[in-house]
Design an enzyme around this catalytic site. Structure first.
Site, PDB file in Angstrom:
ATOM      1  N   ASP A  18       0.819  -1.215   0.000  1.00 57.18           N
ATOM      2  CA  ASP A  18       0.000   0.000   0.000  1.00 57.18           C
ATOM      3  C   ASP A  18       0.851   1.262   0.000  1.00 57.18           C
ATOM      4  O   ASP A  18       0.710   2.135  -0.865  1.00 57.18           O
ATOM      5  CB  ASP A  18      -0.934   0.011   1.216  1.00 57.18           C
ATOM      6  N   ARG A  98      -1.174   0.982  16.666  1.00 54.57           N
ATOM      7  CA  ARG A  98      -1.608   2.107  15.836  1.00 54.57           C
ATOM      8  C   ARG A  98      -1.669   3.448  16.587  1.00 54.57           C
ATOM      9  O   ARG A  98      -1.254   4.465  16.032  1.00 54.57           O
ATOM     10  CB  ARG A  98      -2.970   1.796  15.201  1.00 54.57           C
ATOM     11  N   ASP A 127      -7.910  -0.136  10.924  1.00 46.61           N
ATOM     12  CA  ASP A 127      -6.747   0.716  11.149  1.00 46.61           C
ATOM     13  C   ASP A 127      -6.988   2.174  10.768  1.00 46.61           C
ATOM     14  O   ASP A 127      -6.411   3.085  11.358  1.00 46.61           O
ATOM     15  CB  ASP A 127      -5.531   0.171  10.397  1.00 46.61           C
ATOM     16  N   SER A 179      -2.310 -10.244   3.103  1.00 44.52           N
ATOM     17  CA  SER A 179      -2.207  -8.963   3.800  1.00 44.52           C
ATOM     18  C   SER A 179      -1.669  -9.260   5.190  1.00 44.52           C
ATOM     19  O   SER A 179      -2.295  -9.998   5.960  1.00 44.52           O
ATOM     20  CB  SER A 179      -3.585  -8.293   3.889  1.00 44.52           C
TER      21      SER A 179
END
Length: 407
Positions: A18, A98, A127, A179
Site C-alpha cells: 500500500d 496504531r 486501522d 495482507s
C-alpha cells in the site's frame, strides 16, 4: 481540504504494498507535493531493511525511521496485558500499535510543518479508525489523506499492477499476496485462501508461519519457562533480570519453537463486517497465561471477577481505536491498582501448541494450603451450617411464599 494547499505530506510508511505505491500516487494527484515518509519501528525486524533507499527512490524527500519498540512494550503492550484484555481471542497486536504510530506521525508532521498526514489503510478495515482517532487526539485540525477512499484502485492485484507500471520493487507477488501486519508482539495473515472459511490455514506450508512452527512440527519434548513479575510487570525470565521488551522477544523464540500462539478467528470488525484472520502471538500468549496464573493466587474474588468483566471493555476500546479515550485511561488506573500485589514467579510448560501450568509462588498469595487442605486443619467445618442458613434464607423464603400462593 483543497488539494492546492497541500504542499507537504507526512506518510505513514512501511514499505509494504500500500504505502509503496502511495508515494508516486500522492505526487501525481496532489500537485507533486513533497512526501516525508515516517516508518515506525515497532519490531517488524527485517521489514525495515532497505526502507530508506526504497522510499527515496520512489519519490520521498526524506524518511524518518523511529525506534518505538521500548515505548510500545512499556506503555501499550504491558498495560493491555495487565488488563487481561483480548478482543474475541485476538491479542490486539495491530490494535495497540496504531495509536503509538499516530502519535509519532503527528510529532513529525508538526516538526516538518506538514499540511496533511497520509495513511495506507483501506476503507474496509479498522486501522483507518485507529490512525485517525489518534491524529484527532494530538492534532484535531490536521487534514488526513486516505488514498483507498479516493483512488480508482479496487484490489491488491491492481495495486501490484500499479507498482509494476511504476517500477516499484515488491517482495510479494499475486500468489503470495497475503495482507500481513508484523511487529514484535504478533503477525497477522489475511486474504487469499483464508477468505474462504472452509479452508484450513496452511500452518505446515513452508513460509506461511514466520514467528514459529505448527504444533505438529514442534519438538516432542516440553520446554519449561519461569517468569517473574513485580506489580504485574514481567521483570525476569528463567532467573535472568531483563527489561520487558527483551522478555517478549525471548518468549517469541521459545513460544514459536513450540508452536504456541496460533489463533484462527472470524472477528467482528469495527466497520460492521466479519473478517477471517490468522494470528501468530507466541510470546504474548505465554505472557498472558503466566500473568493470569499469578493473578489467580494474588487477587481477591471480587476484584478478579470485576477485572475480568472490565477486560472485555478494555479490549473493545483498544480494538476500536479509543486508546486515548478517558474511559481507557480510567480503566488503566483501575488495573494499576489491582496489580499492587501481583508479584511472584510462575512456571509454565510449553508443549506442541499448549501452555500448561507447572507451578506458581508469591509472598502475596491468598491461597492457604492449611485452610484448603483435605487433611486435618484448624478450619471449623461446623461454621458452614450457619453460613448456609443465612445464605439460603432468600431461597427458603421465596419457596415458602410460592407454596402459599399456589395452594
Amino acid at each position: 481540504m483543497d488539494k492546492k494547499n497541500i504542499k507537504k505530506v507526512v506518510l505513514a510508511y512501511s514499505g509494504g504494498l500500500d504505502t509503496s505505491i502511495i508515494i508516486p500516487w500522492l505526487k501525481e494527484n496532489y500537485n507533486n507535493c513533497e512526501v516525508v515518509a515516517v516508518a515506525a519501528n515497532v519490531g517488524q525486524a527485517d521489514e525495515l531493511d532497505g526502507l530508506e533507499e526504497k522510499a527515496i527512490k520512489t519519490g520521498a524527500s526524506k524518511i524518518y525511521i523511529l525506534d518505538l519498540t521500548d515505548e510500545y512494550v512499556e506503555d501499550y503492550i504491558i498495560p493491555t496485558m495487565q488488563a487481561g484484555a483480548l478482543y474475541e481471542e485476538y491479542y490486539l497486536g495491530t490494535s495497540h500499535a496504531r495509536p503509538l504510530i499516530a502519535k509519532a506521525l503527528v510529532e513529525i508532521a508538526k516538526k516538518e510543518k506538514a499540511d496533511a498526514i497520509c495513511h495506507g489503510c483501506t476503507g474496509k478495515g479498522n486501522d483507518q479508525v485507529r490512525f485517525e482517532l489518534g491524529i484527532k487526539h494530538f492534532a484535531p485540525d490536521m487534514p488526513v489523506i486516505a488514498p483507498w477512499r479516493e483512488w480508482s484502485i479496487k484490489s491488491r492485484e491492481e495495486e501490484i499492477e500499479y507498482a509494476e507500471a511504476h517500477n516499484i520493487p515488491l517482495k510479494i507477488n499475486k500468489e503470495t499476496n497475503y495482507s500481513k501486519d508484523k511487529n514484535l508482539w504478533h503477525l497477522s495473515h489475511e486474504g487469499l485462501d483464508l477468505e474462504d472459511t472452509g479452508n484450513e490455514p496452511q500452518y505446515e506450508k513452508k513460509g506461511f508461519l514466520e514467528m514459529g512452527v505448527s504444533p505438529i512440527d514442534a519438538p516432542d519434548a516440553p520446554t519449561y519457562v519461569e517468569l517473574e513479575f513485580v506489580k504485574g510487570k514481567p521483570v525476569a525470565l528463567d532467573g535472568k533480570k531483563m527489561k520487558a521488551k527483551d522478555i517478549v522477544l525471548a518468549l517469541n523464540k521459545l513460544g514459536g519453537a513450540n508452536g504456541i500462539g496460533l489463533v484462527d478467528i472470524v472477528e467482528n470488525r469495527l466497520v460492521g463486517m466479519k473478517c477471517r484472520g490468522v494470528y501468530e502471538t507466541p510470546g504474548g500468549t505465554i505472557l498472558y497465561a503466566a500473568h493470569s496464573y499469578l493473578e489467580s493466587l494474588t487477587l481477591d474474588k471480587l476484584t478478579m471477577h470485576e477485572k475480568q468483566k472490565l477486560s472485555i471493555t478494555f479490549g473493545e476500546l483498544v480494538y476500536n481505536g479509543q486508546w486515548f479515550s478517558p474511559l481507557r485511561e480510567a480503566l488503566s488506573a483501575f488495573v494499576t491498582k489491582t496489580q499492587e500485589c501481583v508479584t511472584g514467579k510462575v512456571r509454565l510448560k510449553l508443549y506442541k501448541g499448549n501452555v500448561i501450568k507447572a507451578g506458581a509462588w508469591s509472598d502475596y498469595s491468598l491461597y492457604s494450603e492449611e485452610i484448603a487442605t483435605f487433611g486435618e486443619s484448624d478450619y471449623d467445618q461446623t461454621d458452614s451450617k450457619g453460613f448456609i442458613t443465612l445464605y439460603g434464607l432468600p431461597t427458603k423464603v421465596q419457596a415458602i411464599v410460592k407454596a402459599k400462593v399456589n395452594k
